[in-house]
Design an enzyme around this catalytic site. Structure first.
Site, PDB file in Angstrom:
ATOM      1  N   GLY A  89     -16.264 -18.913  18.621  1.00 55.57           N
ATOM      2  CA  GLY A  89     -15.144 -19.586  19.268  1.00 55.57           C
ATOM      3  C   GLY A  89     -14.937 -20.947  18.637  1.00 55.57           C
ATOM      4  N   CYS A  90     -13.719 -21.461  18.745  1.00 61.65           N
ATOM      5  CA  CYS A  90     -13.413 -22.725  18.072  1.00 61.65           C
ATOM      6  C   CYS A  90     -14.199 -23.884  18.679  1.00 61.65           C
ATOM      7  CB  CYS A  90     -11.913 -22.995  18.115  1.00 61.65           C
ATOM      8  SG  CYS A  90     -11.148 -22.839  19.728  1.00 61.65           S
ATOM      9  N   TYR A  91     -14.302 -23.925  20.008  1.00 62.56           N
ATOM     10  CA  TYR A  91     -15.084 -24.998  20.626  1.00 62.56           C
ATOM     11  C   TYR A  91     -16.569 -24.888  20.265  1.00 62.56           C
ATOM     12  CZ  TYR A  91     -11.171 -26.408  23.734  1.00 62.56           C
ATOM     13  OH  TYR A  91      -9.990 -26.872  24.259  1.00 62.56           O
TER      14      TYR A  91
END
Lengths: 350, 350, 350, 350
Positions: free
Chosen positions: D143-145
């Site tokens: 995931g980007c986070y």
């Protein structure tokens, strides 16, 4: 009708004072100063203030009340003679915020210009320090970041439900950095970008620590526990607005455990602010846009039940509740007017 | 105190009416409708309107004055019975702007719901049509683009100094497109971008043409010359604000030639608007931010002396002077109140 | 491998050259200058250029090809000796764009530093002037606004289907104004706002007029008709991107009348640009974001059939097709490389 | 040349894959799917991808390598048969990120569609899990986070210098929320505003916790200490970019005390990432704009010496290093190509 003077009307805080005071029913701006633009009509400097028929002057005329939006040091120098001669002053600069002149020197890099006035200066977070504000001639208006952090933390800190290991992660629009020119507020650089700054220690940190200490009192568990605050400001590509996300471990055993903690916390916050016209405890995470242009601070307290941490999000307009609006609220309190006078208006949303 | 109803408070224009009326000294919003959100508290739908203790209702209660922010067609249907029963109405939709029901059908795609009311409807550009506004029960509030174009063109058009070959190039923030969801207002798409739209013919075009024709009267030179207007709207990544740049050839021989033309033109504009509280002729090109949140239109007229063309730039806040503010100005005029009541405030700048 | 030097790498155009050339298969940046930052590593000045192991120098080292991103006047002074010594140069400044030294003096306020080089300088709008570019040592890279206007107008102007009464209404992001500090690019001022500027005559105007004249040739109808261009630039709150909306009356009888005019026009444009890799004629109004970061210009031609006017919308990235990308395209053409080398990449959307 | 398929090219991650792969020297996109737009040419859906001559299909054609940008659940269903038939897949959805199917069910609300594949799926944070990525047919792209948080924390977590009481405060542009329509990404709402969300528990939290646990291993001091992570995402008005500010107490006695701590920490980080082409440890706080459009993650580690806390700021482009770029880096690793192939380019700054 109170005749009001604004020192340094040509910065964002000064101009915002003029904007808000235009509709104040009991005050009228009659004198404004600003060194670099002295001699110009206010409408020339700020087209949105064309409603005023005022010239920017080098020195204040005779007025009943003064707001200083001067830079630090210059502000104390200009405010001191006014206060000594009995003129009530709200100083928006940092000069009278720190109680300790030595700490001021450490953070602001110079002798305090008027240390004798520090004992009588009230820290102008009206909600938390109302009586002192009402009975002084010199109010130190809070910094915009501390304002957002302290309103977010106060109910929990005063109730003793948190451990004093606090993190304040703040996101601010560029007007907080003022109208001066710098590469980090150039739209080509700051637009479509976000960055952190002040990681080595921002000047608003000691102010936050000082006030949190007062709110928490001595923490003994059972030995004395020091208050530790990490504060990280961030620059985001908006003009106005601060959102602060504040974190602290819950003090074991003092707030209901489990999912009920959230409701108990919200109830504690609601009760704390129930008579405050400018702080609203909200049920869902707020956006800075909900306070754009007005004097509200919205506070959303919650509990991360997985980690037993308090998380509080607060939003406000850094130029209003974080500067000019809070200053007018303080003026109202100092002069015996209803605190909401001239400040009761919805945010400019969207 | 006028009891005011707002139909469709849940769109941007409706919410803006509520925001502005909150500080109106002679009017109070007492009833608001909105189909999709009926039953919710207004504060739930719009946190910035938490100052109101109102519930969004499916139908209006009993009120003295109605603003309709409904979509076109639905608006005329809802307004018609009110007007017939004697309730004064300002309709923010397009339904009563075009004088000709056939033209309405052509541009809006359906029979006009109340063509019998068209003759008594006043086009609510107060500055240009004040007497009609004051003496009617039904005002058609102008479109946001026409408002900006017509205020820019009126002094020149009425003075006969331009040839009726007009180009209006407008730049608008996204709130003009409303609160509905669409890809072209998604921040990921519209942010950091600009685009033109409506090139085949935007619905605000016939409204501009109709009013320019009235302002210019018949042009004969010596044969009749038709009014030709090209209008191109553009979407820019801001929330509020319209800037219109209007172009027209100068009518030969009617304005001083050469560099003096600029001063002569500005003088003509200043004279035209000298008694208008909400239009200001400015000396340098204005920015939309100078009118953010308030009811001003700033107009900068100049001459391109190389080509002998009129160029006028106007700016306004599409939700205020382009919608809700103009509507309240019309309400004030219709009810005999001073036009500036509740609307005299500086823009929220920066 | 061509060794490339960039003069004044520390501005936006210079940095963009370095960015784009990093992936050029036949060129390598080996020397960069920049007065104010001389001595610093390029990565210090621009973190996004950390891929380069270069130091900003006060003077260029020995290179095969030079791009100048210096300000006008300084650029001609620095380019002249290079050109005279046989080094091919693309000058991104305005110094060699105007063919007439007197016109240069009028608009840029000073004697031209190297008028003897003007006759051999090619105006570097490669699509319209390819042969001259290929056979010179000195290319004057077009201004960003003229680039967008001329590519929009060329097919119509060359086909003689328009009357030479042209309006160019352009909207630009702030990077076009450079990296220098000014209040009008401060995010607090320019954000959430739009304004017009240069209404008295922008420096890109004579460049547009000069090139439109060449494209149209003499217009006699039957007397000679002068080319009249009004050009209005606007500042919008984005970093990169220009959109130009161009207007001109159709020359009576030269394009199919009625609704068929639109298709005929698009066909004319498609034919004109059918072999151009960096101009695409599109079927619906484009957004600047469709060209963000790459060398494309998208052109949308249409006819306002109500007024019989040509309306063309073009978009490009002012730092790429409007500056550094066009410059590299010129380098490719001058050095016999395929024009697309190093420039064939999709835009960074969204 | 690897023939690549992209499932769900019509979202932002899918389109970004197509953008980046266009310049990959060893891969070519030959088949793209997208339910809602099936049958359209890719250039119609995305004007910036007009360089592709592809039609969006309902089902993938025959390819050598597949990227899935489908929503969770749908992605696992589509990937499973491919993986089982031997086609290597990088799944950008969340489906194979959590090792535990029960945890997946808890956070994503449904049975896992292919739990049998979980053991062979590699968590595709290439820098931290390279060997597993190189030897699997199924990579779960982070995931980007989590990507931004884990790269910020890894050196400290693996070195055991922090106490596992972690706070991750992230600020993201709106493209992370996808191209779907929602009020919170409407420019009129999200523009000029900032807000927090997911405070009750964002789906990226368990992914962060899972990977931090692996990095830290068991912490015993002397009893086992659980890993506690609070994660707060915020939405800011930019299109691309994530900045994460990560906080953790220093483990007493493991890092040099006092001011020297900062240098020691930076040295530890530099050493950790010294061979990584896509992570750069920087000397001053970075801005997301420094990574716009490219595959870099910039990491700025520091110590708050007043409170003895680690503070690390990381920035990346959520669509590149946080999605499509990382996915291509994984493809390169899985297919034995140099990891930087097709990804070595400067950021598009400004």
């Amino acid at each position: 009708m109170i005749k009001v003077g604004i020192m340094n009307v040509t910065g964002y805080a000064g101009a915002e004072l003029a904007r808000l005071l235009y509709n104040h029913p009991e005050a009228r701006v009659t004198s404004v100063t600003g060194r670099s633009e002295a001699g110009k009509r206010l409408a020339e400097v700020f087209p949105h203030l064309a409603c005023y028929d005022l010239v920017v002057e080098p020195e204040l005329g005779s007025v009943d009340f003064v707001f200083s939006a001067l830079p630090h040091a210059a502000s104390a120098e200009a405010c001191a003679p006014l206060v000594r001669s009995g003129v009530p002053v709200v100083d928006i600069s940092a000069d009278f915020r720190l109680n300790d002149a030595a700490e001021y020197a450490e953070w602001y890099g110079g002798e305090h210009p008027a240390p004798d006035l520090l004992p009588s200066a009230a820290y102008g977070l009206t909600e938390l320090n109302r009586e002192a504000v009402k009975t002084t001639r010199l109010v130190a208006n809070p910094g915009c970041y501390p304002e957002s952090a302290l309103l977010a933390l106060a109910p929990a800190a005063k109730a003793g439900i948190i451990w004093p290991e606090i993190i304040v992660d703040s996101k601010s629009g560029v007007s907080g950095a003022g109208r001066g020119l710098a590469l980090n507020t150039h739209l080509g650089e700051a637009g479509e970008s976000v960055s952190a700054y002040g990681l080595g220690g921002h000047r608003h940190l000691p102010e936050i620590v000082q006030e949190v200490r007062k709110m928490m009192g001595p923490v003994e568990a059972p030995q004395p526990v020091p208050v530790k605050v990490t504060f990280t400001p961030h620059l985001i590509p908006i003009t106005r607005g601060i959102l602060s996300t504040c974190y602290a471990p819950l003090f074991p055993g003092r707030l209901l455990a489990g999912e009920g903690a959230r409701d108990a916390l919200r109830e504690l916050y609601r009760e704390f602010y129930k008579d405050e016209p400018f702080v609203r405890v909200v049920d869902s995470p707020p956006a800075t846009k909900h306070t754009r242009g007005n004097n509200m601070c919205l506070v959303y307290p919650t509990v991360d039940v997985r980690t037993e941490r308090l998380v509080v999000v607060s939003v406000l307009d850094n130029l209003v509740k974080g500067a000019a609006g809070q200053a007018i609220q303080n003026m109202n309190a100092m002069t015996g007017l209803p605190e909401t006078l001239g400040l009761d208006m919805p945010a400019v949303y969207p």
